[in-house]
Design a protein around this motif. Structure first.
Motif, PDB file in Angstrom:
ATOM      1  N   GLN A  19       0.849  -1.174   0.000  1.00  5.44           N
ATOM      2  CA  GLN A  19       0.000   0.000   0.000  1.00  5.44           C
ATOM      3  C   GLN A  19       0.894   1.236   0.000  1.00  5.44           C
ATOM      4  O   GLN A  19       1.786   1.377   0.821  1.00  5.44           O
ATOM      5  CB  GLN A  19      -0.862  -0.014   1.269  1.00  5.44           C
ATOM      6  CG  GLN A  19      -1.774   1.181   1.427  1.00  5.44           C
ATOM      7  CD  GLN A  19      -3.055   1.010   0.649  1.00  5.44           C
ATOM      8  OE1 GLN A  19      -3.289  -0.031   0.060  1.00  5.44           O
ATOM      9  NE2 GLN A  19      -3.884   2.018   0.654  1.00  5.44           N
ATOM     10  N   ASN A  65      -4.089   6.160  -2.694  1.00  4.43           N
ATOM     11  CA  ASN A  65      -3.555   4.934  -2.096  1.00  4.43           C
ATOM     12  C   ASN A  65      -3.791   3.731  -3.007  1.00  4.43           C
ATOM     13  O   ASN A  65      -2.931   2.851  -3.133  1.00  4.43           O
ATOM     14  CB  ASN A  65      -4.194   4.675  -0.731  1.00  4.43           C
ATOM     15  CG  ASN A  65      -3.556   5.508   0.370  1.00  4.43           C
ATOM     16  OD1 ASN A  65      -2.533   6.148   0.168  1.00  4.43           O
ATOM     17  ND2 ASN A  65      -4.168   5.504   1.529  1.00  4.43           N
ATOM     18  N   TYR A  66      -4.969   3.694  -3.635  1.00  5.77           N
ATOM     19  CA  TYR A  66      -5.250   2.598  -4.562  1.00  5.77           C
ATOM     20  C   TYR A  66      -4.261   2.615  -5.719  1.00  5.77           C
ATOM     21  O   TYR A  66      -3.717   1.567  -6.112  1.00  5.77           O
ATOM     22  CB  TYR A  66      -6.675   2.686  -5.106  1.00  5.77           C
ATOM     23  CG  TYR A  66      -6.885   1.742  -6.274  1.00  5.77           C
ATOM     24  CD1 TYR A  66      -6.984   0.376  -6.064  1.00  5.77           C
ATOM     25  CD2 TYR A  66      -6.899   2.222  -7.592  1.00  5.77           C
ATOM     26  CE1 TYR A  66      -7.119  -0.507  -7.131  1.00  5.77           C
ATOM     27  CE2 TYR A  66      -7.038   1.353  -8.656  1.00  5.77           C
ATOM     28  CZ  TYR A  66      -7.141  -0.009  -8.423  1.00  5.77           C
ATOM     29  OH  TYR A  66      -7.249  -0.878  -9.484  1.00  5.77           O
ATOM     30  N   GLN A  68      -1.264   3.793  -5.842  1.00  8.31           N
ATOM     31  CA  GLN A  68       0.062   3.379  -5.408  1.00  8.31           C
ATOM     32  C   GLN A  68       0.104   1.892  -5.078  1.00  8.31           C
ATOM     33  O   GLN A  68       1.118   1.233  -5.297  1.00  8.31           O
ATOM     34  CB  GLN A  68       0.495   4.205  -4.199  1.00  8.31           C
ATOM     35  CG  GLN A  68       0.797   5.658  -4.564  1.00  8.31           C
ATOM     36  CD  GLN A  68       1.565   6.382  -3.490  1.00  8.31           C
ATOM     37  OE1 GLN A  68       1.186   6.371  -2.323  1.00  8.31           O
ATOM     38  NE2 GLN A  68       2.659   7.027  -3.869  1.00  8.31           N
ATOM     39  N   GLN A  69      -0.983   1.367  -4.585  1.00  5.45           N
ATOM     40  CA  GLN A  69      -1.019  -0.073  -4.324  1.00  5.45           C
ATOM     41  C   GLN A  69      -0.935  -0.857  -5.628  1.00  5.45           C
ATOM     42  O   GLN A  69      -0.264  -1.892  -5.707  1.00  5.45           O
ATOM     43  CB  GLN A  69      -2.293  -0.443  -3.569  1.00  5.45           C
ATOM     44  CG  GLN A  69      -2.337  -1.898  -3.138  1.00  5.45           C
ATOM     45  CD  GLN A  69      -3.585  -2.227  -2.346  1.00  5.45           C
ATOM     46  OE1 GLN A  69      -4.619  -1.603  -2.519  1.00  5.45           O
ATOM     47  NE2 GLN A  69      -3.503  -3.217  -1.476  1.00  5.45           N
ATOM     48  N   LYS A 422      -9.297  -8.220  -5.620  1.00  2.58           N
ATOM     49  CA  LYS A 422      -8.183  -7.786  -4.777  1.00  2.58           C
ATOM     50  C   LYS A 422      -7.594  -8.917  -3.946  1.00  2.58           C
ATOM     51  O   LYS A 422      -6.366  -9.038  -3.814  1.00  2.58           O
ATOM     52  CB  LYS A 422      -8.634  -6.636  -3.879  1.00  2.58           C
ATOM     53  CG  LYS A 422      -7.506  -5.946  -3.147  1.00  2.58           C
ATOM     54  CD  LYS A 422      -8.011  -4.697  -2.440  1.00  2.58           C
ATOM     55  CE  LYS A 422      -6.872  -3.940  -1.787  1.00  2.58           C
ATOM     56  NZ  LYS A 422      -7.327  -2.697  -1.132  1.00  2.58           N
ATOM     57  N   ARG A 433      -0.315  -6.314 -10.826  1.00  7.69           N
ATOM     58  CA  ARG A 433       0.616  -5.911  -9.767  1.00  7.69           C
ATOM     59  C   ARG A 433       1.935  -6.680  -9.880  1.00  7.69           C
ATOM     60  O   ARG A 433       3.017  -6.124  -9.689  1.00  7.69           O
ATOM     61  CB  ARG A 433      -0.016  -6.149  -8.393  1.00  7.69           C
ATOM     62  CG  ARG A 433      -1.196  -5.235  -8.077  1.00  7.69           C
ATOM     63  CD  ARG A 433      -1.649  -5.418  -6.644  1.00  7.69           C
ATOM     64  NE  ARG A 433      -0.676  -4.877  -5.722  1.00  7.69           N
ATOM     65  CZ  ARG A 433      -0.459  -5.353  -4.495  1.00  7.69           C
ATOM     66  NH1 ARG A 433      -1.130  -6.413  -4.063  1.00  7.69           N
ATOM     67  NH2 ARG A 433       0.423  -4.789  -3.703  1.00  7.69           N
TER      68      ARG A 433
END
Length: 529
Positions: A19, A65-66, A68-69, A422, A433
């Protein structure tokens, strides 16, 4: 604008894990070009912060934040300025932010927070056209004495015949049913040129303090052409308009990056890079080749795209954007093809761009509602945050219309949402990711030289990025069948080999030998020192 652009494109082609947390480091420590990953957002559909069903600036702020996650390091928004059209092209006022998106204070808060987190912000700009509600047209139409008389390209002394725009379009209907005139701006006019300089300068440094913490990191130039619309009205814009403007903007902030959306989607954009003096163009031909899953086409286009690009210039590599059918729709949601698309988007080189929701496998294809910008709404649907497709922040601004009943792909419990993906280790979101992490840990992807790798299988595409003895290799199965392949590579049994994804290859007679599952992706690193 985009419905019109597609008409023009058809015409021209016929002619030719963590995160993200806020940090306090100096902004100069932020991502360099070789680690940059752009997240392209149609902001009206991303996240609604105030309950009016329109995505907005505060919604993006709440979702940093999303971002960057996921692992992205920059965002590109479609235009923010005031317009009568939902997509905000054809500005009413270039200095005003659409009130649905928020205020200038909201904008500045977002920009400063992105920069505080070492992220970049790019603004979409289109100043070549305006609609009939813009004061330049309203004040000058049939009024030759207007101070804006020469701002619009008229073909008669009475200012009754403005030059049409793409493909000869003079009138265009918005999704709201209102028809407006669309006209070409006279970019040869010195006052218009000064206006553009002042406008771009303002967004680079809104408070004029020279620090740029509140300014954009660059611009996307929509529909950039030398001979605008091939109309021979403005046949020399690279020389008379774009190069002088960009030179002056770089004098303000040498670090800004300019990306051109070349109007000819069938080109490699080299003229824009060289004669147009931009830093980046969009790799359209590569995007189309990735969709076709054809090895020969991929080899030809990837090689041409990446090797023709001049030194210190870049291609923005993507597989979908706000003008195109969603990639997941094009491949009919095939999980294997979605992963191949992700891998090629992020690992082949250049500066990758991910269109919001692409990482979930969101679907959408153009509608057929006549000559209206409503046709593009299915490609710009609300980001799917929730399993049931209802909840705080859902940006369903388009619910009242046929685009909802006929083209809505937002189906509850279909496996396509952040909530569903997720925590699923096998989901497309988690695959993105993983690939993003591979890219960030291997900067040779953008600093190294690209080359196609020869192999013995017509269904397997293989390429390499290399820099001296370091080599980064990607081998992709483009088919739904298991494939065995031998890849030509200068290596032997003593060469240190690391499998970053997939199985470690066997090495024999300077060849990698691999067995790939259907739509399998193997990523290999080796050192031939």
């Amino acid at each position: 604008m985009k419905q019109l652009k597609l008409l023009f494109i058809a015409f021209s082609l016929c002619l030719q894990f963590v995160q993200g947390q806020a940090t306090q480091h100096n902004r100069s420590a932020g991502p360099k070009n070789n680690t940059e990953i752009i997240y392209h957002v149609f902001q009206r559909s991303f996240f609604d912060s105030n309950g009016d069903s329109h995505g907005d600036l505060n919604g993006i702020y709440q979702k940093i934040n999303y971002l960057q996650q996921l692992g992205v390091t920059a965002i590109l928004l479609t235009p923010l300025y005031e317009s009568m059209y939902y997509h905000n092209y054809f500005a009413t006022d270039f200095y005003k932010i659409d009130r649905r998106y928020g205020t200038m204070a909201d904008y500045l808060r977002l920009i400063k927070e992105l920069h505080r987190r070492h992220m970049k912000f790019y603004m979409d700009m289109e100043t070549q056209y305006v609609a009939s509600d813009n004061i330049w047209f309203r004040d000058s139409y049939k009024k030759p004495a207007s101070k804006y008389s020469d701002y619009i390209f008229y073909t008669d002394k009475g200012n009754t015949k403005p030059v049409s725009i793409v493909a000869g379009i003079t009138d265009f209907t918005g999704y709201d049913g209102v028809t407006r005139k669309l006209v070409m701006v006279n970019l040869d006019n010195k006052q218009v040129q000064q206006f553009n300089y002042d406008l771009f300068k303002f967004w680079i440094d809104p408070n004029h303090d020279g620090k740029f913490d509140d300014g954009v990191d660059g611009f996307r130039l929509d529909h950039m052409m030398d001979n605008l619309d091939n109309a021979n009205r403005l046949p020399h814009l690279f020389t008379t308009f774009w190069r002088p403007l960009l030179t002056k903007l770089r004098a303000i902030n040498p670090k800004i990056k300019i990306v051109a959306e070349q109007a000819e989607w069938g080109s490699f954009g080299i003229d824009n890079l060289k004669a147009g003096s931009v830093d980046r163009v969009f790799a359209f031909r590569l995007a189309f080749a990735i969709r076709n899953f054809n090895k020969k086409e991929l080899m030809l286009v990837a090689d041409s795209t990446l090797l023709q690009t001049p030194a210190n210039k870049q291609q923005v590599v993507f597989i979908e954007n706000h003008d195109m059918q969603r990639f997941a729709d094009a491949v009919k949601g095939d999980p294997g093809k979605l992963r191949v698309g992700c891998a090629l988007n992020l690992l082949i080189g250049g500066v990758p761009s991910i269109y919001y929701g692409q990482e979930l496998g969101m679907k959408g294809n153009k509608g057929n509602f006549g000559m209206t910008d409503g046709n593009d709404i299915p490609d710009r649907q609300a980001f799917e945050w929730y399993k049931g497709d209802e909840g705080p922040g859902m940006a369903y601004w388009y619910k009242n219309g046929p685009w909802w009943t006929k083209n809505n792909t937002d189906i509850p419990n279909d496996g396509i949402s952040l909530e569903e993906e997720k925590n699923d280790s096998k989901s497309l979101w988690n695959f993105y990711r993983k690939i993003i992490n591979v890219r960030k840990n291997n900067t040779i992807i953008t600093t190294g030289t690209y080359t196609n790798l020869v192999n013995n299988n017509d269904h397997v595409f293989s390429f390499m990025r290399y820099n001296g003895h370091e080599k980064f290799i990607v081998v992709v199965n483009l088919s739904a069948e298991k494939q065995d392949v031998a890849v030509d590579i200068n290596a032997d049994n003593k060469t240190p080999i690391t499998a970053l994804m997939g199985s470690k290859p066997l090495v024999n007679n300077n060849k990698f030998r691999l067995s790939l599952n259907e739509f399998g992706v193997n990523v290999i690193k080796l050192d031939t020192h």
